[in-house]
Design a protein around this motif. Structure first.
Motif, PDB file in Angstrom:
ATOM      1  N   MET A   1     -10.010 -15.471 101.274  1.00 39.51           N
ATOM      2  CA  MET A   1     -11.010 -15.284 100.210  1.00 39.51           C
ATOM      3  C   MET A   1     -11.844 -16.534  99.948  1.00 39.51           C
ATOM      4  SD  MET A   1      -8.500 -16.192  96.755  1.00 39.51           S
ATOM      5  CE  MET A   1     -10.321 -16.670  96.141  1.00 39.51           C
ATOM      6  N   GLN A   2     -12.838 -16.174  99.320  1.00 36.19           N
ATOM      7  CA  GLN A   2     -13.930 -17.339  99.335  1.00 36.19           C
ATOM      8  C   GLN A   2     -13.488 -17.895  97.865  1.00 36.19           C
ATOM      9  OE1 GLN A   2     -16.591 -18.225 101.262  1.00 36.19           O
ATOM     10  NE2 GLN A   2     -17.208 -19.909  99.678  1.00 36.19           N
ATOM     11  N   TRP A   3     -13.179 -19.213  97.779  1.00 35.25           N
ATOM     12  CA  TRP A   3     -12.848 -20.040  96.596  1.00 35.25           C
ATOM     13  C   TRP A   3     -14.115 -20.180  95.796  1.00 35.25           C
ATOM     14  CZ3 TRP A   3      -8.186 -21.024  94.269  1.00 35.25           C
ATOM     15  CH2 TRP A   3      -8.435 -21.915  93.132  1.00 35.25           C
ATOM     16  N   THR A   4     -14.226 -19.818  94.475  1.00 42.27           N
ATOM     17  CA  THR A   4     -15.165 -20.088  93.715  1.00 42.27           C
ATOM     18  C   THR A   4     -15.134 -20.863  92.611  1.00 42.27           C
ATOM     19  OG1 THR A   4     -14.808 -17.924  92.419  1.00 42.27           O
ATOM     20  CG2 THR A   4     -16.290 -17.759  94.523  1.00 42.27           C
ATOM     21  N   ARG A   5     -13.920 -21.432  91.937  1.00 44.40           N
ATOM     22  CA  ARG A   5     -13.916 -22.373  90.770  1.00 44.40           C
ATOM     23  C   ARG A   5     -14.326 -23.647  91.037  1.00 44.40           C
ATOM     24  NH1 ARG A   5     -10.659 -19.305  86.979  1.00 44.40           N
ATOM     25  NH2 ARG A   5      -9.724 -17.392  87.911  1.00 44.40           N
ATOM     26  N   LYS A   6     -14.909 -24.051  89.996  1.00 45.86           N
ATOM     27  CA  LYS A   6     -15.261 -25.469  90.018  1.00 45.86           C
ATOM     28  C   LYS A   6     -14.171 -26.410  89.431  1.00 45.86           C
ATOM     29  CE  LYS A   6     -17.575 -27.000  85.725  1.00 45.86           C
ATOM     30  NZ  LYS A   6     -16.851 -28.007  85.598  1.00 45.86           N
ATOM     31  N   ASP A   7     -13.370 -25.705  88.801  1.00 45.24           N
ATOM     32  CA  ASP A   7     -12.199 -26.491  87.953  1.00 45.24           C
ATOM     33  C   ASP A   7     -10.881 -25.911  88.355  1.00 45.24           C
ATOM     34  OD1 ASP A   7     -14.411 -27.865  86.393  1.00 45.24           O
ATOM     35  OD2 ASP A   7     -14.424 -25.752  85.340  1.00 45.24           O
ATOM     36  N   LEU A   8      -9.728 -26.619  88.052  1.00 41.96           N
ATOM     37  CA  LEU A   8      -8.400 -26.120  88.286  1.00 41.96           C
ATOM     38  C   LEU A   8      -7.778 -26.467  86.956  1.00 41.96           C
ATOM     39  CD1 LEU A   8      -6.128 -24.261  89.585  1.00 41.96           C
ATOM     40  CD2 LEU A   8      -5.148 -26.606  90.285  1.00 41.96           C
ATOM     41  N   LEU A   9      -7.771 -25.628  85.932  1.00 39.68           N
ATOM     42  CA  LEU A   9      -7.097 -25.807  84.700  1.00 39.68           C
ATOM     43  C   LEU A   9      -5.934 -25.230  84.329  1.00 39.68           C
ATOM     44  CD1 LEU A   9     -10.615 -25.150  82.711  1.00 39.68           C
ATOM     45  CD2 LEU A   9      -9.782 -27.466  83.601  1.00 39.68           C
ATOM     46  N   SER A  10      -5.752 -24.083  84.763  1.00 39.87           N
ATOM     47  CA  SER A  10      -4.201 -23.560  84.485  1.00 39.87           C
ATOM     48  C   SER A  10      -3.812 -22.455  85.604  1.00 39.87           C
ATOM     49  CB  SER A  10      -4.472 -22.822  83.246  1.00 39.87           C
ATOM     50  OG  SER A  10      -4.992 -21.509  83.439  1.00 39.87           O
ATOM     51  N   ILE A  11      -2.536 -22.065  85.569  1.00 38.45           N
ATOM     52  CA  ILE A  11      -2.123 -21.102  86.659  1.00 38.45           C
ATOM     53  C   ILE A  11      -2.547 -19.646  86.074  1.00 38.45           C
ATOM     54  CG2 ILE A  11      -0.203 -20.194  87.868  1.00 38.45           C
ATOM     55  CD1 ILE A  11      -0.966 -22.747  88.947  1.00 38.45           C
ATOM     56  N   ASP A  13      -5.059 -18.721  84.565  1.00 36.61           N
ATOM     57  CA  ASP A  13      -6.464 -18.197  85.101  1.00 36.61           C
ATOM     58  C   ASP A  13      -6.321 -17.440  86.385  1.00 36.61           C
ATOM     59  OD1 ASP A  13      -7.302 -19.232  82.444  1.00 36.61           O
ATOM     60  OD2 ASP A  13      -8.063 -21.060  83.662  1.00 36.61           O
ATOM     61  N   LEU A  14      -5.396 -17.860  87.196  1.00 34.78           N
ATOM     62  CA  LEU A  14      -5.663 -17.517  88.715  1.00 34.78           C
ATOM     63  C   LEU A  14      -5.003 -16.359  88.907  1.00 34.78           C
ATOM     64  CD1 LEU A  14      -4.406 -21.139  90.469  1.00 34.78           C
ATOM     65  CD2 LEU A  14      -6.771 -20.343  89.735  1.00 34.78           C
ATOM     66  N   SER A  15      -5.601 -15.658  89.862  1.00 36.64           N
ATOM     67  CA  SER A  15      -5.170 -14.370  90.509  1.00 36.64           C
ATOM     68  C   SER A  15      -3.804 -14.734  91.655  1.00 36.64           C
ATOM     69  CB  SER A  15      -6.115 -13.593  91.189  1.00 36.64           C
ATOM     70  OG  SER A  15      -6.892 -14.337  92.337  1.00 36.64           O
ATOM     71  N   ALA A  16      -3.174 -13.847  92.207  1.00 42.12           N
ATOM     72  CA  ALA A  16      -2.095 -14.091  93.068  1.00 42.12           C
ATOM     73  C   ALA A  16      -2.772 -14.342  94.230  1.00 42.12           C
ATOM     74  CB  ALA A  16      -1.444 -12.768  93.347  1.00 42.12           C
ATOM     75  N   GLU A  17      -3.996 -13.927  94.586  1.00 35.09           N
ATOM     76  CA  GLU A  17      -4.716 -14.193  95.849  1.00 35.09           C
ATOM     77  C   GLU A  17      -5.191 -15.563  95.700  1.00 35.09           C
ATOM     78  OE1 GLU A  17      -5.345 -11.388  93.890  1.00 35.09           O
ATOM     79  OE2 GLU A  17      -4.516 -10.031  95.322  1.00 35.09           O
ATOM     80  N   GLU A  18      -5.759 -16.097  94.630  1.00 35.74           N
ATOM     81  CA  GLU A  18      -6.236 -17.535  94.420  1.00 35.74           C
ATOM     82  C   GLU A  18      -4.825 -18.553  94.683  1.00 35.74           C
ATOM     83  OE1 GLU A  18     -10.026 -17.826  91.697  1.00 35.74           O
ATOM     84  OE2 GLU A  18      -8.028 -16.735  90.728  1.00 35.74           O
ATOM     85  N   ILE A  19      -3.605 -18.036  94.022  1.00 36.40           N
ATOM     86  CA  ILE A  19      -2.610 -18.846  94.191  1.00 36.40           C
ATOM     87  C   ILE A  19      -2.300 -18.965  95.655  1.00 36.40           C
ATOM     88  CG2 ILE A  19      -0.434 -19.203  93.787  1.00 36.40           C
ATOM     89  CD1 ILE A  19      -0.574 -17.980  91.229  1.00 36.40           C
ATOM     90  N   THR A  20      -2.235 -17.914  96.452  1.00 36.95           N
ATOM     91  CA  THR A  20      -1.892 -17.816  97.805  1.00 36.95           C
ATOM     92  C   THR A  20      -2.877 -18.437  98.622  1.00 36.95           C
ATOM     93  OG1 THR A  20      -0.685 -15.603  97.331  1.00 36.95           O
ATOM     94  CG2 THR A  20      -1.185 -16.289  99.768  1.00 36.95           C
TER      95      THR A  20
END
Ligand code: CP
Length: 307
Positions: A1-11, A13-20
């Protein structure tokens, strides 16, 4: 997947795909830290400011090492030695940092939501290194990384989080991550620190230690956070240790291959006896090692959005 977030603020906010995606990227960076020359040029030419407005050992050192291993220029700012003490607002402080062409700010703050607030006002990336009792996303990611490394997957895994859930940002971030990845989450401790409200988000709530641990594949212990408790939530630390502390004798009531985890710092012989903290089921120091790889992954992904 293409990472698109400029910040990491919380879990949250994230999808399972982003966590993986973060965990998979961290696997590659773990190998870097095992080399003789522990450095890659991924963040060369970028500047990261670590701004800790609350004490930290593990998170601060781990972020700084992660930044150095990615070849970033690193500045460490201590709140006690900053112009916050002269009355400058947090927003003015971070806007001045950004005016120095900084690319990423890693911040710990005692106020829940402080990082969300500054991220809304800054173009540079913001990484939450713990905000009050709200979230500690990189701690949860390193916990998830360690669980996946040891147990293979999350589907159907029984994870018990034991202790001061009410005041714990680590618990909140872990709960969101574990539920999104398919684990069964039990929250355990005294009813004053583990309210039934958590059932509404899909957790089992348990106020009896033996019941909470007997089927657990993972027991993640949390520190009693005296600094965030404004009233007495239990009669004494001795009583807490007697009812909810994990001791050598408690291990016989758990699965042989249960993982014992703790984000640190440990109150030894309160929530966790030394013989268990330093015993063969404990992965506490492996969590710390994995935190470096996870933070390298987070910084790498977020920096990639800025390039
Ligand atoms: N786990 C954790 O956040 O530890 P520190 O407070 O030492 O960073």
């Amino acid at each position: 997947m293409q990472w698109t977030r400029k910040d990491l603020l919380s879990i949250y906010d994230l999808s399972a795909e982003e966590i993986t995606c973060i965990l998979d990227t961290a696997e590659k960076f773990k190998e870097v830290s095992e080399r003789r020359v522990k450095k890659v040029p991924a963040l060369r030419g970028m500047t990261v400011v670590n701004f800790f407005v609350e004490p930290s050992t593990r998170t601060r050192v781990s972020f700084e090492l992660a930044e150095q291993r990615l070849s970033a220029d690193v500045v460490n700012m201590q709140a006690q030695a900053s112009s916050l003490l002269k009355g400058e607002t947090l927003l003015d402080t971070v806007k001045n940092i950004e005016a120095l062409q900084v690319d990423l700010v890693v911040m710990r703050h005692s106020a829940p939501g402080a990082q969300n607030f500054i991220a809304d006002h800054l173009k540079c990336g913001v990484v939450n290194a713990g905000d009050g009792a709200h979230e500690h996303p990189t701690q949860a990611l390193l916990d998830l990384f360690t669980i996946r490394e040891k147990k293979g997957s999350f589907k159907g895994l029984n994870v018990t989080i034991l202790g001061d859930i009410l005041h714990s940002r680590v618990a909140r971030s872990n709960i969101w991550g574990l539920l999104k990845l398919g684990a069964n989450v039990t929250l355990a401790g005294p009813s004053t620190l583990v309210p039934r409200e958590f059932e509404s988000i899909g957790c089992r709530v348990c106020h009896h230690l033996d019941e909470a641990i007997k089927d657990a594949d993972v027991v993640n212990l949390l520190r009693i956070q005296h600094e965030r408790q404004t009233v007495g939530f239990f009669p004494s630390t001795g009583e807490y240790a007697a009812w909810f502390g994990i001791k050598g004798s408690t291990m016989a009531k758990m699965k042989d291959d249960v993982l014992i985890m703790h984000p640190g710092p440990i109150n030894r012989d309160v929530e966790l006896a030394s013989e268990v903290a330093d015993g063969s089921n404990s992965v506490i120091l492996e969590q710390v090692t994995n935190g470096l790889a996870v933070r390298m992954a987070v910084l790498f992904l977020i920096a990639g959005v800025r390039k």
